[in-house]
Design an enzyme around this catalytic site. Sequence first.
Site, PDB file in Angstrom:
ATOM      1  N   LYS A  66      79.402  50.058  36.468  1.00 18.91           N
ATOM      2  CA  LYS A  66      79.116  51.489  36.631  1.00 18.91           C
ATOM      3  C   LYS A  66      80.379  52.313  36.850  1.00 18.91           C
ATOM      4  O   LYS A  66      80.409  53.500  36.568  1.00 18.91           O
ATOM      5  CB  LYS A  66      78.205  51.699  37.846  1.00 18.91           C
ATOM      6  CG  LYS A  66      76.827  51.133  37.722  1.00 18.91           C
ATOM      7  CD  LYS A  66      76.009  51.365  38.983  1.00 18.91           C
ATOM      8  CE  LYS A  66      76.472  50.494  40.153  1.00 18.91           C
ATOM      9  NZ  LYS A  66      76.222  49.062  40.003  1.00 18.91           N
TER      10      LYS A  66
ATOM     11  N   VAL B 226      73.377  51.306  33.384  1.00 20.77           N
ATOM     12  CA  VAL B 226      72.283  52.123  33.926  1.00 20.77           C
ATOM     13  C   VAL B 226      71.063  51.258  34.248  1.00 20.77           C
ATOM     14  O   VAL B 226      70.695  51.107  35.410  1.00 20.77           O
ATOM     15  CB  VAL B 226      71.896  53.273  32.964  1.00 20.77           C
ATOM     16  CG1 VAL B 226      70.857  54.180  33.628  1.00 20.77           C
ATOM     17  CG2 VAL B 226      73.113  54.092  32.573  1.00 20.77           C
TER      18      VAL B 226
ATOM     19  N   GLU C 241      71.432  42.058  47.346  1.00 21.78           N
ATOM     20  CA  GLU C 241      72.684  41.462  47.796  1.00 21.78           C
ATOM     21  C   GLU C 241      72.559  41.074  49.271  1.00 21.78           C
ATOM     22  O   GLU C 241      71.681  41.553  49.986  1.00 21.78           O
ATOM     23  CB  GLU C 241      73.819  42.491  47.680  1.00 21.78           C
ATOM     24  CG  GLU C 241      73.981  43.109  46.315  1.00 21.78           C
ATOM     25  CD  GLU C 241      74.584  42.152  45.296  1.00 21.78           C
ATOM     26  OE1 GLU C 241      75.372  41.279  45.694  1.00 21.78           O
ATOM     27  OE2 GLU C 241      74.227  42.252  44.103  1.00 21.78           O
TER      28      GLU C 241
ATOM     29  N   LYS D 208      74.799  55.690  39.234  1.00 22.23           N
ATOM     30  CA  LYS D 208      74.086  55.658  37.957  1.00 22.23           C
ATOM     31  C   LYS D 208      73.701  57.061  37.490  1.00 22.23           C
ATOM     32  O   LYS D 208      73.779  57.375  36.300  1.00 22.23           O
ATOM     33  CB  LYS D 208      72.840  54.769  38.072  1.00 22.23           C
ATOM     34  CG  LYS D 208      73.192  53.282  38.189  1.00 22.23           C
ATOM     35  CD  LYS D 208      71.975  52.433  38.496  1.00 22.23           C
ATOM     36  CE  LYS D 208      72.327  50.957  38.532  1.00 22.23           C
ATOM     37  NZ  LYS D 208      71.223  50.130  39.093  1.00 22.23           N
TER      38      LYS D 208
END
Lengths: 349, 349
Positions: free
Chosen positions: A128, A155, A212, A227
């Site tokens: 990104k 995206v 994560e 994004k």
Amino acid sequence: MDRNYNLALIGFGNVNRTLADIIHRDGAALEKELGFSLTITAITDLRYGSVVNPRGVDLDRALACGEGDTFANLDGGQETCNNQDVICSDIADIIVEATFTNPDDGEPGLSHVRWGLESGKSVCTTNKGPAAFAAHELAELANKNAVRFECEGAVMSGTPVIRLAHGPLKGVGIQGFSGILNGTSNYVLTRMESGLTQQEAIVEAQELGYAEADPTADIGGSDVRLKVTLLANELWGTQLRAQDVPTHGITAITEEEIKEAEANGTHWKLIGQAHRGDQGQVIASVGPQRLETRHPLSGISGATNAVMFDTLYLGPVTISGPGAGREETAYALISDIVAIDHFYQTQER
Amino acid sequence: MDRNYNLALIGFGNVNRTLADIIHRDGAALEKELGFSLTITAITDLRYGSVVNPRGVDLDRALACGEGDTFANLDGGQETCNNQDVICSDIADIIVEATFTNPDDGEPGLSHVRWGLESGKSVCTTNKGPAAFAAHELAELANKNAVRFECEGAVMSGTPVIRLAHGPLKGVGIQGFSGILNGTSNYVLTRMESGLTQQEAIVEAQELGYAEADPTADIGGSDVRLKVTLLANELWGTQLRAQDVPTHGITAITEEEIKEAEANGTHWKLIGQAHRGDQGQVIASVGPQRLETRHPLSGISGATNAVMFDTLYLGPVTISGPGAGREETAYALISDIVAIDHFYQTQER
């Protein structure tokens, strides 16, 4: 069909590893489908070092590299990772960038992309950072060097958003967009509707591999902010900056609010949105919204992502699909390479 | 930017009339957006006759023609409608076909398209007939004459389905699709969920202009059958025939079944679907299905249409948007012309 592109993979984490595996396993089928072949002539990675081989990297051995291994034993391999040398050399036609994103400055991906474009190669990335921080600069740099910069996977992984807007929706007058652009936060909201607390839902998402170890960027909205910035700049050629997008995550949404919304036939969603103002400026924001059941984004559940375009001629047009995943993101890189090939083919005629 | 295409409009009903109005009203803005200009040099219509003018038809006067009027008083106009002469003449570069569809043989649109392609012109149409009955033949004919045949508007009006599959989703491995492809029947099902009887909902749809005076093709599934046939053949280059698609409409769905489904968190939808079998054959059907709330098509309500592609690399990818409407369908023709222009530009280089 004798067309071939040599690829340099920058970063050998899940995404580029999956791409290498697809090319290794399905190369012949892919060539038949695409009309050209792909050869991986270089790979670099902070952990494994680099390998450069004009006849094609030994993918069996590269893919076998695991924790503690290096590329040093491969033909053309060495222990050190020299990204700039590899990117600027003549070993590849296309740079395939898939390193991590630093949300503060878009590095190191931004430099990787710049080096590639400046040295006359097309670049695709799932990162990104580069387009969120420098879409305009990179488009000009690509233009100047008669190459392409593609970042569809940044995206919604393989689900095409930028390319849908620039291709099939060309001329439709896109005035704005709203999207569900983070699978983890959407999964958490969906599971909270089933009665889990936010913390329980986050743990479940981590166990399933969606979230994560540190879910801050997903839950806090900064992933969506990048994004939204990237997509707005790609759509309109603007220079929106991530730090100018007011951003709220879903942390403050309580189990009670989720229940109350459901009882009223509505759903809480983390929405990233942007539209053009009267003077052509971009007005963007990220934050939780309560959507009516009939809203096109209301039914997007779990790890699925979606973007709804507001258009002049068609009203709302919505695309939904996976927003993450190794194979899905690797496919985005293949679709970028298809676009790059198309560019070269139309240039050469 | 000196590129211009001369258009012959075949049929001057809602769709081509709206296209003429857009070109008349927004021609300059459109030219700026598209990079080329459009001139309507001929119009034919069963009711109004025909008008042919190499300098451009007087659109003010053509658009003013109403019930009982003819084109005879326009410069280059006459009372009789001579489709074949106009299509085969050199008056236009692109034939824009928007007549009615005969569901039994695809005529007269099929002949219009054949004449255009055979005489070396690209053709675009919003008519389901030609591609449902002869997609394969027409693609070969276009290929042989180095022109294009485009029919994006025949599936979901301006919402791009064929072009999404052939462009941004190229290489993704489309194994099948399911769609909500008829706005009237979907509107009726949505309104029955609000407590209307089927008959009441049909009358309401007619009053709103969604449903024809005779809603048989919408409610009985034959409209969806043509669209499924067309889309399958466009996606895979197959020769599926409409009469080989088992088709059930929504007539048999009762108010009780709608209520029971809703009570169980599901929705009845009229689904058209097709997938490829092991030997590459197409297995297609049309009929009502009860979808779980989490199904990507379950939340598609009212007159909105949607197609969900089942893909090898991405899993389900869904696009939704308007499935009908004058301006939406006219936009589909503009998007077809953009594709035709792109074809010529890449051919000429």
